[in-house]
Motif scaffolding. Structure first.
Motif, PDB file in Angstrom:
ATOM      1  N   LEU A 109      17.788   0.721  -6.204  1.00  0.00           N
ATOM      2  CA  LEU A 109      19.041   1.303  -5.731  1.00  0.00           C
ATOM      3  C   LEU A 109      18.838   1.798  -4.299  1.00  0.00           C
ATOM      4  O   LEU A 109      17.825   2.436  -4.007  1.00  0.00           O
ATOM      5  CB  LEU A 109      19.472   2.472  -6.620  1.00  0.00           C
TER       6      LEU A 109
ATOM      7  N   LYS B 226      20.876   3.679  -0.835  1.00  0.00           N
ATOM      8  CA  LYS B 226      22.008   4.493  -0.384  1.00  0.00           C
ATOM      9  C   LYS B 226      23.078   3.639   0.278  1.00  0.00           C
ATOM     10  O   LYS B 226      24.283   3.891   0.117  1.00  0.00           O
ATOM     11  CB  LYS B 226      21.496   5.557   0.591  1.00  0.00           C
TER      12      LYS B 226
ATOM     13  N   SER C  98      24.536   2.195  -4.042  1.00  0.00           N
ATOM     14  CA  SER C  98      24.653   3.569  -4.532  1.00  0.00           C
ATOM     15  C   SER C  98      25.999   3.759  -5.225  1.00  0.00           C
ATOM     16  O   SER C  98      27.010   3.201  -4.796  1.00  0.00           O
ATOM     17  CB  SER C  98      24.534   4.542  -3.359  1.00  0.00           C
TER      18      SER C  98
ATOM     19  N   ILE D 179      15.966   9.807 -15.615  1.00  0.00           N
ATOM     20  CA  ILE D 179      15.857   8.620 -14.768  1.00  0.00           C
ATOM     21  C   ILE D 179      14.423   8.554 -14.255  1.00  0.00           C
ATOM     22  O   ILE D 179      13.962   9.450 -13.540  1.00  0.00           O
ATOM     23  CB  ILE D 179      16.839   8.656 -13.586  1.00  0.00           C
TER      24      ILE D 179
ATOM     25  N   ARG E 233      16.446   9.518  -3.718  1.00  0.00           N
ATOM     26  CA  ARG E 233      16.358   9.984  -5.101  1.00  0.00           C
ATOM     27  C   ARG E 233      17.758  10.053  -5.695  1.00  0.00           C
ATOM     28  O   ARG E 233      18.758  10.132  -4.980  1.00  0.00           O
ATOM     29  CB  ARG E 233      15.653  11.323  -5.221  1.00  0.00           C
ATOM     30  N   PRO E 234      17.853  10.009  -7.038  1.00  0.00           N
ATOM     31  CA  PRO E 234      19.159   9.899  -7.689  1.00  0.00           C
ATOM     32  C   PRO E 234      19.861  11.238  -7.897  1.00  0.00           C
ATOM     33  O   PRO E 234      19.270  12.205  -8.375  1.00  0.00           O
ATOM     34  CB  PRO E 234      18.825   9.241  -9.030  1.00  0.00           C
TER      35      PRO E 234
ATOM     36  N   VAL F  98      23.479  12.414  -9.892  1.00  0.00           N
ATOM     37  CA  VAL F  98      24.388  11.797 -10.855  1.00  0.00           C
ATOM     38  C   VAL F  98      25.691  12.577 -10.961  1.00  0.00           C
ATOM     39  O   VAL F  98      25.740  13.793 -10.756  1.00  0.00           O
ATOM     40  CB  VAL F  98      23.725  11.680 -12.244  1.00  0.00           C
TER      41      VAL F  98
ATOM     42  N   ILE G 148      25.471   6.831 -10.581  1.00  0.00           N
ATOM     43  CA  ILE G 148      24.153   7.153 -10.021  1.00  0.00           C
ATOM     44  C   ILE G 148      24.189   6.863  -8.527  1.00  0.00           C
ATOM     45  O   ILE G 148      24.384   5.722  -8.097  1.00  0.00           O
ATOM     46  CB  ILE G 148      23.042   6.334 -10.701  1.00  0.00           C
ATOM     47  N   TYR G 149      24.000   7.917  -7.751  1.00  0.00           N
ATOM     48  CA  TYR G 149      23.999   7.806  -6.301  1.00  0.00           C
ATOM     49  C   TYR G 149      22.583   7.999  -5.769  1.00  0.00           C
ATOM     50  O   TYR G 149      21.761   8.695  -6.383  1.00  0.00           O
ATOM     51  CB  TYR G 149      24.909   8.860  -5.667  1.00  0.00           C
ATOM     52  N   VAL G 150      22.298   7.370  -4.650  1.00  0.00           N
ATOM     53  CA  VAL G 150      21.037   7.616  -3.948  1.00  0.00           C
ATOM     54  C   VAL G 150      21.324   8.555  -2.789  1.00  0.00           C
ATOM     55  O   VAL G 150      22.204   8.288  -1.963  1.00  0.00           O
ATOM     56  CB  VAL G 150      20.408   6.311  -3.422  1.00  0.00           C
TER      57      VAL G 150
ATOM     58  N   ILE H  56      13.564   1.713 -10.114  1.00  0.00           N
ATOM     59  CA  ILE H  56      13.847   2.347 -11.406  1.00  0.00           C
ATOM     60  C   ILE H  56      12.899   1.828 -12.485  1.00  0.00           C
ATOM     61  O   ILE H  56      12.646   0.619 -12.585  1.00  0.00           O
ATOM     62  CB  ILE H  56      15.303   2.080 -11.831  1.00  0.00           C
TER      63      ILE H  56
END
Length: 556
Positions: A436, A438, A442, A463, A473-474, A476, A531-533, A549
């Motif tokens: 993943l 950004k 993302s 995660i 890093r994630p 959420v 799930i965002y970076v 991941i």
């Protein structure tokens, strides 16, 4: 001096001696078998004839390997460059001597010691490097190979890839496939040698046991490259890209340049098999003979998930070793270990599930009783409502995971990096991208349902990641109503990783306590997990902040 004299002394003044020295140089243009095992001096180089089919030269000025003639054909060199440590040493002290069927060339440059050895009747060059400290840059040995000798279109070639797409080392072909010297596909544990074979000639680098390297059994680094300008095969002594450990110092080797008649190099040269007792009395700095080493043996490993391979590693600041656990019972044996106290780590796949300590003594065997992996140490044992992929310390099984060990994420063969995932579809893992970013994907959405009882309770979301680039890093968001805090970035390598074929960094698990108020109230409705970076670092596209991941799950 007769031409068949085994040892030819250098700097001879008489006409007869000069003629003998010329005879030594002669085999460079004739079949090597025309001369006996021995060495000579052409003024600028020591010239070694192995008495088989190989003649090689080492510069008396700086220790460069300046010629590799096999069966009368020169293979060494491109672009005016020799084969050498790093990019070559400066003015060095270079000496040579013969001990029976062995010739040893010693190179001293500041605190660095480099050794070349030849054995009578062998088409091999044995090499050791002793880097005593960080004052000398010597992190690799590269054998440079003339253009056209072994042309290929493998992932680590860029002969047919004219378009530069990242830094100065990742290229794209006209068909959209990518090439780079980084794309070796192999972890250290996966190979014994690297090289090429063509036209009845094989040229290989047989790796050492990497006891003084860093990164452990699953580390990846560049192993070879090939272009229209020439090729290179490497022994990486320390590689900083996506590196998880500090550099180790001391004697590394032997690693072996091996010529063959096209087949693989002899298994007797492999690091696990090689017998170097012939080198015990050569005076190589830092050399420890077999009698000064020990062994660790474990009778078994309990608590394993038998669907996965297990590896046992030993590591301290001075050395690293590893061995595979037997599938049937987990028995393992790690030999030729330098004396000392080591951290012992048991890996399920590439995920550490147990650590301990073991002390090794010279000439002894340290026998360990059955190691039991606690159930709580394997995250796969936690009861989950749903799980995407299994926990093994790798992104294996996720979308594009296998391809990413030998291709750039932009490669035409990669499946789309975007696309959402539905729990219960049967394709949760294969549809979820292994990486993943950004700036690329993302905000990917996972859809899932919960029962009425599950909706009434808080749950832990996990995660797992295997590495990260630029502190990615994630964070959420659940049902667009609950947003997690931004987690602190764990320690990860600061160099490129995801774009140069490596997902291996420091495994880390992020946990999020999701309150019951975040869920849907209707058990028939889908919940959404976005799930965002997040990161304040990185640039754009595939060099924006990203992460690899391992697994994602929602616990009971």
């Amino acid at each position: 001096m007769p031409e068949n004299t085994v040892r030819r002394r250098t700097l001879m003044a008489s006409a007869a001696s000069a003629a003998a020295a010329a005879a030594v140089a002669g085999p460079l243009s004739l079949p090597a078998s025309a001369a006996a095992f021995g060495y000579g001096d052409d003024g600028s180089h020591y010239v070694v004839n192995t008495g088989a089919s190989l003649v090689f030269k080492v510069s008396k000025a700086n220790g460069d390997l300046s010629s590799l003639v096999y069966k009368g054909t020169e293979y060494q060199g491109y672009g005016g460059k020799n084969s050498h440590i790093e990019s070559g040493l400066g003015a060095s002290t270079v000496t040579i001597r013969q001990s029976g069927p062995t010739i040893l060339i010693s190179v001293t440059y500041k605190t660095l010691r480099l050794y070349y050895a030849a054995r009578s009747g062998e088409n091999n060059v044995y090499i050791w490097t002793n880097k005593a400290d960080g004052t000398v840059s010597a992190t690799r040995y590269i054998v440079r190979v003339q253009a056209g000798k072994f042309l290929n279109d493998q992932p680590d070639s860029y002969t047919y890839a004219p378009t530069l797409i990242e830094a100065k080392d990742v290229f794209e072909k006209s068909d959209g496939q990518t090439r780079s010297k980084h794309y070796s596909k192999l972890r250290v544990i996966d190979y014994d040698y690297i090289g090429w074979s063509a036209g009845g000639v094989g040229l290989y680098m047989v790796r050492s046991n990497h006891e003084k390297a860093s990164g452990g059994p699953f580390y990846r680094s560049l192993l070879r490259h090939q272009s229209a300008d020439g090729g290179g095969i490497y022994e990486i002594l320390y590689y900083g890209e996506n590196q998880t450990e500090a550099e180790r110092f001391g004697l590394q080797g032997p690693y072996v340049i091996a010529f063959t008649d096209g087949g693989a190099p002899s298994s007797s040269l492999h690091h696990a098999n090689i017998d170097t007792s012939w080198a015990d009395s050569l005076g190589i700095s830092g050399y420890v003979a077999a009698g000064g080493r020990g062994r660790v043996a474990g009778v078994g490993i309990a608590g394993r998930d038998t669907s996965y391979p297990y590896t046992v590693g030993l590591a301290n600041s001075a050395a690293q070793y590893w061995g595979s656990a037997r599938d049937s019972d987990g028995y393992f044996s790690i030999t030729r270990v330098l004396p000392g106290t080591y951290t012992l780590t048991v890996y399920k796949g590439e995920l550490a599930v147990h650590t301990g300590s073991v002390t090794v003594t010279a000439g002894g065997t340290t026998t360990l009783h059955t190691i039991t992996v606690p159930s709580s140490n394997d995250p796969s044992n936690a009861s989950a409502i749903w799980r995407i992929n299994d926990w093994d310390g790798t992104p294996g099984g996720f979308k594009n995971a296998e391809l990413m060990t030998y291709a750039h994420p932009s490669d035409v063969r990669a499946a789309p990096w975007k696309g959402n995932v539905v729990i219960g579809s049967g394709s949760e893992t294969s549809a979820f991208p292994c990486y993943l970013w950004k700036d690329v994907n993302s905000g990917i959405i996972v859809y899932f349902r919960l029962t009425a009882a599950q909706l009434a309770a808080a749950h832990t979301l996990r995660i797992g990641v295997t590495t990260a680039y630029a502190n990615g890093r994630p964070q959420v968001v659940v049902n667009d109503s609950w947003t997690s805090a931004i987690p602190s970035p764990p320690a990860q390598p600061s160099t490129r990783s995801l774009t140069v074929g490596s997902y291996r960094g420091n495994n880390h698990t992020f946990t999020y306590s999701v309150p019951a108020s975040a869920w849907q109230t209707d058990a028939s409705a889908y919940n959404t997990l976005r799930i965002y970076v997040v990161s304040g670092s990185g640039t754009t596209s595939y060099l924006s902040a990203g992460t690899a991941i391992d697994a994602i799950d929602l616990l009971e």
